[in-house]
Design an enzyme around this catalytic site. Sequence first.
Site, PDB file in Angstrom:
ATOM      1  N   LYS A  76       0.919   1.085  -3.002  1.00  0.00           N
ATOM      2  CA  LYS A  76       2.290   1.573  -3.193  1.00  0.00           C
ATOM      3  C   LYS A  76       2.820   1.375  -4.608  1.00  0.00           C
ATOM      4  O   LYS A  76       3.634   2.160  -5.076  1.00  0.00           O
ATOM      5  CB  LYS A  76       3.236   0.884  -2.200  1.00  0.00           C
ATOM      6  CG  LYS A  76       3.095   1.428  -0.804  1.00  0.00           C
ATOM      7  CD  LYS A  76       4.092   0.803   0.149  1.00  0.00           C
ATOM      8  CE  LYS A  76       3.890   1.384   1.524  1.00  0.00           C
ATOM      9  NZ  LYS A  76       4.731   0.774   2.537  1.00  0.00           N
ATOM     10  N   ASP A 112      10.882   3.677   2.765  1.00  0.00           N
ATOM     11  CA  ASP A 112      10.760   2.437   3.546  1.00  0.00           C
ATOM     12  C   ASP A 112      12.095   1.688   3.686  1.00  0.00           C
ATOM     13  O   ASP A 112      12.432   1.213   4.771  1.00  0.00           O
ATOM     14  CB  ASP A 112       9.758   1.470   2.878  1.00  0.00           C
ATOM     15  CG  ASP A 112       8.310   1.803   3.218  1.00  0.00           C
ATOM     16  OD1 ASP A 112       8.070   2.465   4.241  1.00  0.00           O
ATOM     17  OD2 ASP A 112       7.427   1.388   2.449  1.00  0.00           O
TER      18      ASP A 112
END
Length: 294
Positions: A76, A112
């Site tokens: 990420k 997220d």
Amino acid sequence: MKLKITGHTKVVGIYGDPVGHSVSPAMHNAAFEALGLGLVYVPFRVVAEPAGVLETAVAAIKALSMLGMNITIPHKERVIRCLDEVDEHAREVGAVNTVLNRNGVLVGCNTDGSGYMLSLREETGLTPKGKRVLVIGAGGAARAVLYSILASGSAEVFVANRTTDKAETLASEFGSRFKKAAIKAIELDREIINEHSANIDLLVNTTSLGMTGKGELDISLENLPERAVVSDIVYCPLETGLLKKARVRGLKTHNGLSMLVRQGAITFELWTGRKAPIEVMKKAALEALGGTFL
Ligand code: NAP
């Protein structure tokens, strides 16, 4: 409507290692089917070593005209330097979980944090404004969760991580961005966590510990006040060892499934421009987990 692969089918998917546990393929494919979209979601194991594998995989999104990609452990943060653009939120978070292929321009986003906050409020009624929070972990997901907690106006935040340097970097980076909150890095040590637990409203695990096959987080919850919520973003299994410990102590718990569905729904809308069928996605994710991990 049944998912049919034709000459026009477009591909989206997930890059990570491991990806075998991911229920995102089940969740997104169910949503594509429900809306009759010509899309298919595929898991791709993209290893961290040797160097260059992630870069090649990202180049393939363009080369194969894929619509986009989810990014998971351990890429990420590293994926940012492989992209053409990164939106403001993902740049500030320092992590990307969603890539959009906009006519050959790869744009990084992060869903997220928003997914986490929506699910926390829906499942527990808690909003971190004015609250004291203990975040365990300092990886890609921790960045997104911590950013959203701070943005919502939490009063005091402790960050604990196995690699303490990473917690310190995160505390200093976000400390200068969110000046009103007190942010402090602490060691991921049973005694130290215990010492800092007495006044905590929300304890959240963002590490991969607790995930099937990864070992459990070795902390005590004895010192947390009765009002505390214990949250774990790991969703496989649905009840991690940490959540079980919290349930046995009578504390309110929050598992990773609703975050998974909420972040997935935001991603779905970015990719397709269509409203996500949340209930279809949740049912598919639960079925995928139930079949394998419950
Ligand atoms: P990541 O960037 O690789 O970070 C992993 C984190 O876990 C780091 O803080 C790492 O500490 C810690 N860690 C790993 N192994 C450990 C061990 N043996 N002992 C102590 N700490 C350990 O991964 P990520 O993308 O943040 O994902 C983390 C977890 O969140 C995964 O399980 C993922 O499935 C889950 N997740 C769930 C959702 C959801 O929607 N529910 C969304 C995103 C992620 P070090 O820094 O010391 O290595």
